[in-house]
Write a protein that holds these residues in place. Structure first.
Motif, PDB file in Angstrom:
ATOM      1  N   LYS A 282      57.141  37.911  26.261  1.00 32.24           N
ATOM      2  CA  LYS A 282      56.412  37.065  25.303  1.00 32.24           C
ATOM      3  C   LYS A 282      55.001  36.755  25.807  1.00 32.24           C
ATOM      4  CE  LYS A 282      60.736  35.006  23.690  1.00 32.24           C
ATOM      5  NZ  LYS A 282      61.524  33.762  23.515  1.00 32.24           N
ATOM      6  N   GLY A 283      54.289  37.813  26.141  1.00 35.82           N
ATOM      7  CA  GLY A 283      52.959  37.662  26.725  1.00 35.82           C
ATOM      8  C   GLY A 283      51.879  37.365  25.707  1.00 35.82           C
ATOM      9  N   SER A 284      50.687  37.133  26.221  1.00 34.23           N
ATOM     10  CA  SER A 284      49.520  36.856  25.375  1.00 34.23           C
ATOM     11  C   SER A 284      48.331  37.641  25.911  1.00 34.23           C
ATOM     12  CB  SER A 284      49.200  35.354  25.379  1.00 34.23           C
ATOM     13  OG  SER A 284      48.822  34.936  26.684  1.00 34.23           O
ATOM     14  N   PHE A 285      47.327  37.801  25.051  1.00 32.70           N
ATOM     15  CA  PHE A 285      46.113  38.502  25.460  1.00 32.70           C
ATOM     16  C   PHE A 285      45.106  37.503  26.033  1.00 32.70           C
ATOM     17  CE2 PHE A 285      47.847  41.397  22.267  1.00 32.70           C
ATOM     18  CZ  PHE A 285      47.772  42.603  22.943  1.00 32.70           C
ATOM     19  N   PRO A 286      44.636  37.715  27.248  1.00 32.87           N
ATOM     20  CA  PRO A 286      43.639  36.805  27.821  1.00 32.87           C
ATOM     21  C   PRO A 286      42.272  37.023  27.168  1.00 32.87           C
ATOM     22  CG  PRO A 286      43.970  38.664  29.277  1.00 32.87           C
ATOM     23  CD  PRO A 286      44.972  38.816  28.169  1.00 32.87           C
ATOM     24  N   LEU A 287      41.475  35.973  27.179  1.00 29.47           N
ATOM     25  CA  LEU A 287      40.091  36.093  26.750  1.00 29.47           C
ATOM     26  C   LEU A 287      39.307  36.700  27.902  1.00 29.47           C
ATOM     27  CD1 LEU A 287      37.665  35.472  24.866  1.00 29.47           C
ATOM     28  CD2 LEU A 287      37.552  33.211  25.956  1.00 29.47           C
ATOM     29  N   LEU A 288      38.755  37.875  27.669  1.00 33.64           N
ATOM     30  CA  LEU A 288      37.976  38.549  28.711  1.00 33.64           C
ATOM     31  C   LEU A 288      36.514  38.152  28.597  1.00 33.64           C
ATOM     32  CD1 LEU A 288      39.529  42.136  28.475  1.00 33.64           C
ATOM     33  CD2 LEU A 288      40.139  40.302  30.056  1.00 33.64           C
ATOM     34  N   LYS A 289      35.903  37.891  29.740  1.00 32.52           N
ATOM     35  CA  LYS A 289      34.495  37.483  29.736  1.00 32.52           C
ATOM     36  C   LYS A 289      33.804  38.109  30.943  1.00 32.52           C
ATOM     37  CE  LYS A 289      36.037  33.102  31.763  1.00 32.52           C
ATOM     38  NZ  LYS A 289      36.102  31.640  31.606  1.00 32.52           N
ATOM     39  N   PHE A 318      46.607  27.841  36.637  1.00 31.04           N
ATOM     40  CA  PHE A 318      45.721  28.282  37.721  1.00 31.04           C
ATOM     41  C   PHE A 318      44.273  28.181  37.249  1.00 31.04           C
ATOM     42  CE2 PHE A 318      49.699  30.682  38.258  1.00 31.04           C
ATOM     43  CZ  PHE A 318      50.048  30.273  39.540  1.00 31.04           C
ATOM     44  N   ILE A 319      43.488  27.417  37.992  1.00 30.26           N
ATOM     45  CA  ILE A 319      42.071  27.259  37.672  1.00 30.26           C
ATOM     46  C   ILE A 319      41.261  27.536  38.935  1.00 30.26           C
ATOM     47  CG2 ILE A 319      40.294  25.690  36.831  1.00 30.26           C
ATOM     48  CD1 ILE A 319      42.561  24.092  35.458  1.00 30.26           C
ATOM     49  N   ILE A 320      40.424  28.547  38.892  1.00 29.83           N
ATOM     50  CA  ILE A 320      39.580  28.884  40.039  1.00 29.83           C
ATOM     51  C   ILE A 320      38.132  28.942  39.568  1.00 29.83           C
ATOM     52  CG2 ILE A 320      39.066  30.563  41.848  1.00 29.83           C
ATOM     53  CD1 ILE A 320      42.423  30.821  40.225  1.00 29.83           C
ATOM     54  N   GLU A 321      37.374  27.931  39.974  1.00 27.82           N
ATOM     55  CA  GLU A 321      35.945  27.926  39.630  1.00 27.82           C
ATOM     56  C   GLU A 321      35.187  28.854  40.577  1.00 27.82           C
ATOM     57  OE1 GLU A 321      34.361  23.965  39.238  1.00 27.82           O
ATOM     58  OE2 GLU A 321      36.291  23.217  38.485  1.00 27.82           O
ATOM     59  N   ILE A 343      47.810  39.629  40.170  1.00 28.07           N
ATOM     60  CA  ILE A 343      48.395  40.609  39.252  1.00 28.07           C
ATOM     61  C   ILE A 343      48.049  40.283  37.808  1.00 28.07           C
ATOM     62  CG2 ILE A 343      50.642  39.488  38.944  1.00 28.07           C
ATOM     63  CD1 ILE A 343      49.947  43.276  39.304  1.00 28.07           C
ATOM     64  N   LEU A 344      47.977  39.015  37.446  1.00 28.89           N
ATOM     65  CA  LEU A 344      47.597  38.670  36.074  1.00 28.89           C
ATOM     66  C   LEU A 344      46.149  39.067  35.792  1.00 28.89           C
ATOM     67  CD1 LEU A 344      49.317  35.227  35.295  1.00 28.89           C
ATOM     68  CD2 LEU A 344      50.185  37.556  35.086  1.00 28.89           C
ATOM     69  N   THR A 345      45.306  38.939  36.814  1.00 25.63           N
ATOM     70  CA  THR A 345      43.908  39.374  36.663  1.00 25.63           C
ATOM     71  C   THR A 345      43.835  40.877  36.454  1.00 25.63           C
ATOM     72  OG1 THR A 345      43.107  37.539  38.028  1.00 25.63           O
ATOM     73  CG2 THR A 345      41.650  39.425  37.767  1.00 25.63           C
ATOM     74  N   LEU A 346      44.545  41.632  37.296  1.00 23.96           N
ATOM     75  CA  LEU A 346      44.548  43.088  37.168  1.00 23.96           C
ATOM     76  C   LEU A 346      45.101  43.526  35.821  1.00 23.96           C
ATOM     77  CD1 LEU A 346      45.818  44.204  40.700  1.00 23.96           C
ATOM     78  CD2 LEU A 346      43.507  44.449  39.800  1.00 23.96           C
ATOM     79  N   MET A 347      46.199  42.925  35.410  1.00 18.54           N
ATOM     80  CA  MET A 347      46.823  43.301  34.137  1.00 18.54           C
ATOM     81  C   MET A 347      45.924  42.927  32.962  1.00 18.54           C
ATOM     82  SD  MET A 347      50.770  42.150  34.912  1.00 18.54           S
ATOM     83  CE  MET A 347      51.384  42.607  33.279  1.00 18.54           C
ATOM     84  N   GLY A 348      45.346  41.720  33.051  1.00 13.14           N
ATOM     85  CA  GLY A 348      44.514  41.236  31.953  1.00 13.14           C
ATOM     86  C   GLY A 348      43.313  42.126  31.687  1.00 13.14           C
ATOM     87  N   GLN A 349      42.721  42.673  32.748  1.00  8.85           N
ATOM     88  CA  GLN A 349      41.541  43.510  32.546  1.00  8.85           C
ATOM     89  C   GLN A 349      41.888  44.992  32.444  1.00  8.85           C
ATOM     90  OE1 GLN A 349      39.327  42.035  36.032  1.00  8.85           O
ATOM     91  NE2 GLN A 349      39.416  44.080  36.920  1.00  8.85           N
ATOM     92  N   GLU A 360      41.772  32.719  30.359  1.00  9.00           N
ATOM     93  CA  GLU A 360      40.405  33.222  30.335  1.00  9.00           C
ATOM     94  C   GLU A 360      40.160  33.906  31.670  1.00  9.00           C
ATOM     95  OE1 GLU A 360      37.526  30.187  29.534  1.00  9.00           O
ATOM     96  OE2 GLU A 360      38.718  29.293  27.922  1.00  9.00           O
ATOM     97  N   LEU A 361      39.739  35.162  31.610  1.00 12.10           N
ATOM     98  CA  LEU A 361      39.566  35.930  32.845  1.00 12.10           C
ATOM     99  C   LEU A 361      38.192  36.583  32.887  1.00 12.10           C
ATOM    100  CD1 LEU A 361      43.022  37.768  32.995  1.00 12.10           C
ATOM    101  CD2 LEU A 361      42.357  35.702  34.226  1.00 12.10           C
ATOM    102  N   PRO A 362      37.418  36.283  33.935  1.00 17.95           N
ATOM    103  CA  PRO A 362      36.165  37.025  34.127  1.00 17.95           C
ATOM    104  C   PRO A 362      36.493  38.427  34.627  1.00 17.95           C
ATOM    105  CG  PRO A 362      36.526  35.544  35.968  1.00 17.95           C
ATOM    106  CD  PRO A 362      37.636  35.279  34.989  1.00 17.95           C
ATOM    107  N   LEU A 363      35.647  39.384  34.317  1.00 18.94           N
ATOM    108  CA  LEU A 363      35.901  40.760  34.721  1.00 18.94           C
ATOM    109  C   LEU A 363      35.408  40.988  36.153  1.00 18.94           C
ATOM    110  CD1 LEU A 363      35.952  43.933  34.668  1.00 18.94           C
ATOM    111  CD2 LEU A 363      37.306  42.802  32.908  1.00 18.94           C
TER     112      LEU A 363
END
Length: 533
Positions: A282-289, A318-321, A343-349, A360-363
């Protein structure tokens, strides 16, 4: 980079993805998939998966089938000079699959598949005229000559069978045959004659059974007919090869389009697998920025959901400024949190849905991971020297588009020296605006982090009453490793634990530990008061 991917369970995710693929060539590509590190490519990959996801959500049933690699089929055929009928049947299956999918591809990320289909559609029409794809045979009417040849062949067989039936019936009544039937040996029709009667029947002996009790004889009266049939078969084979060469030359002229078709279809099938895998958790699509903070709300490592028993699962925010230092008890979830972020970062992008409520994931253009024990016995390399090499590589290559994940850096040597070195490295990469997440047990690093404005604190929650970790991450508070609690849980004696505690009683560390425990109790009381949980 491959080492970092393995440490973040990338290959294990690909193995799960492969379960939703149909064709071997797609599975082969899947095993070699690497994450995307370009913003434009990442957005395109997400659009492809999202397109299929939306179709599945609407209840559309996309019919994918097992298809054979066109490249492999072409390679075999080019060596031979033509495609075999069974290989043409495999090509026909491609057309049948595409016919069902093409209506969905209009104005989609896969419109190129429709364009390629239009380019080679003439081949499909050609195959329909000459090929019975279900039987894997060339049709009788593929050419006029083949039709006439097969007509003659059919008539000759009918005459032969009529004659052979009469001979069989007569000989069986006389008791000359082992069984009331006829069979084929090396393409010739023969009767199973009892060995003691072999001289009673005129003909050619083709074979003797292993027991020696039966001989297989071709009656003399059908030899000329058998020769005629054999000759017609050779003529038929030559005509079939002629037809195959003609259609093959036509197909070879479109080889470039067919190869592109396989590449594009593989992209489609992998995107389909990503959408299907995403549905399981039941995943979701991250906002890529292009830049900004990492923000994952209610996320979890996908492997925790994909394992057989996934009832006890804990989701975290998880919040990483810029930088995040995670402390907390042993077995409390620090490393899992680190790997989850990675892994969520890798998968998201890379076009995957991720198991999170929203994100929300920066590239990132690079991801470095220093995790586990990289000791190399063969090279005579210690754990610490191996970690140092990893950290040196990070210092050489990290920039503002880099994510660095460090699991308990500085271990394997003098704790104070190791922590001091790590602190200097963290400070340097933060200056470069590199995003970094660190897990640690080091009191030195935890204390020093208070002086680094870009390094935020977090800890893995620990229930002081049950003496169990909750695996929840809490921000803006540091945590203790609670080694004594874990040792007690494992079964260390009270005598050992009391002696260990006595070594710390007169140290500032012990005072600090009591302060942390007091602050934890205050936090728990506040949570209960305001119903924050």
């Amino acid at each position: 980079m491959l080492k970092s991917l393995n440490k973040l369970d990338w290959l294990r995710i690909l193995n799960h993805l492969s379960n939703f693929l149909y064709s071997d060539f797609s599975k082969e590509r899947c095993q070699n998939l690497v994450p995307l590190f370009s913003y434009e490519e990442a957005v395109k990959a997400q659009e492809k998966t999202k397109f299929i996801w939306n179709l599945l959500e609407k209840g559309e049933k996309l019919e994918l089938n097992f298809l054979k690699s066109l490249k492999n089929l072409f390679e075999k055929a080019s060596k031979r000079g033509f495609f075999l009928p069974v290989e043409l049947s495999e090509i026909k299956k491609w057309f049948l699959t595409l016919e069902k999918l093409i209506p969905y591809f209009e104005n989609s990320p896969f419109s190129h598949l429709k364009t390629l289909y239009e380019e080679i559609k003439e081949i499909d029409l050609y195959l329909n005229k000459i090929l019975d794809w279900e039987k894997g045979e060339i049709k009788d009417r593929a050419s006029y000559d083949l039709f006439i040849i097969r007509k003659k062949l059919k008539e000759a067989k009918e005459i032969l069978f009529t004659k052979l039936e009469k001979i069989r019936e007569n000989l069986f009544k006389k008791g000359y045959l082992q069984e009331n039937l006829f069979t084929q040996k090396e393409g010739r029709y023969v009767l199973p004659v009892k060995v003691e009667y072999k001289n009673k029947i005129k003909g050619i002996l083709h074979e003797v059974s292993q027991s020696g009790a039966t001989v297989f004889i071709e009656p003399a009266s059908i030899i000329s007919l058998s020769n005629e049939i054999e000759n017609l078969r050779h003529i038929e084979q030559r005509e079939v090869v002629k037809i195959l060469r003609e259609v093959s030359q036509e197909i070879f002229s479109y080889s470039y389009s067919f190869f592109n078709l396989e590449e594009s279809y593989t992209d489609f099938e992998i995107a389909f697998a990503k959408a299907s895998l995403g549905k399981t958790y039941k995943g979701s699509f991250p906002l890529l920025k292009k830049e900004g903070l990492i923000k994952i709300r209610s996320g979890i490592h996908p492997l925790l959901l994909l394992k057989e028993n996934s009832s006890k699962t804990v989701y975290n925010d998880f919040i990483i400024e810029k930088g995040l230092l995670i402390s907390g008890p042993n077995l409390g979830g620090k490393t899992v949190s680190l790997k989850t972020i990675g892994i969520l970062t890798l998968m998201g992008q890379s076009g995957f849905l991720i198991p999170a409520e929203e994100a929300e994931l920066p590239l990132f253009s690079k991801i470095f991971v220093d995790l586990g024990d990289d000791q190399d016995i063969i090279e005579g390399e210690s754990s610490f020297s191996s970690h140092l090499k990893n950290l040196k590589e990070i210092l050489d290559k990290a920039d503002e588009k880099t994510l660095v994940l460090l699991d308990e850096p500085g271990k394997g040597t003098n704790p104070e020296e190791g922590a001091a070195l790590v602190a200097a490295i963290i400070n340097e990469i933060l200056k470069r605006e590199t995003k970094v997440v660190i897990t640690t047990h080091s009191q030195f690093l935890k204390t020093l982090s208070l002086k680094m404005k870009d390094l935020k604190l977090a800890t893995m929650e620990y229930d002081l009453e049950t003496k169990e970790p909750t695996y929840k991450i809490i921000y803006n508070i540091w945590g203790e490793s609670l080694a004594f609690d874990l040792a007690k849980k494992i079964g260390f004696s009270e005598e050992i634990l009391s002696e260990a505690i006595s070594y710390l009683k007169n140290r500032e560390y012990w005072e600090w530990y009591k302060i942390v425990e007091k602050e934890r109790k205050k936090l728990k009381e506040l949570e209960e008061e305001f119903n924050l949980k």
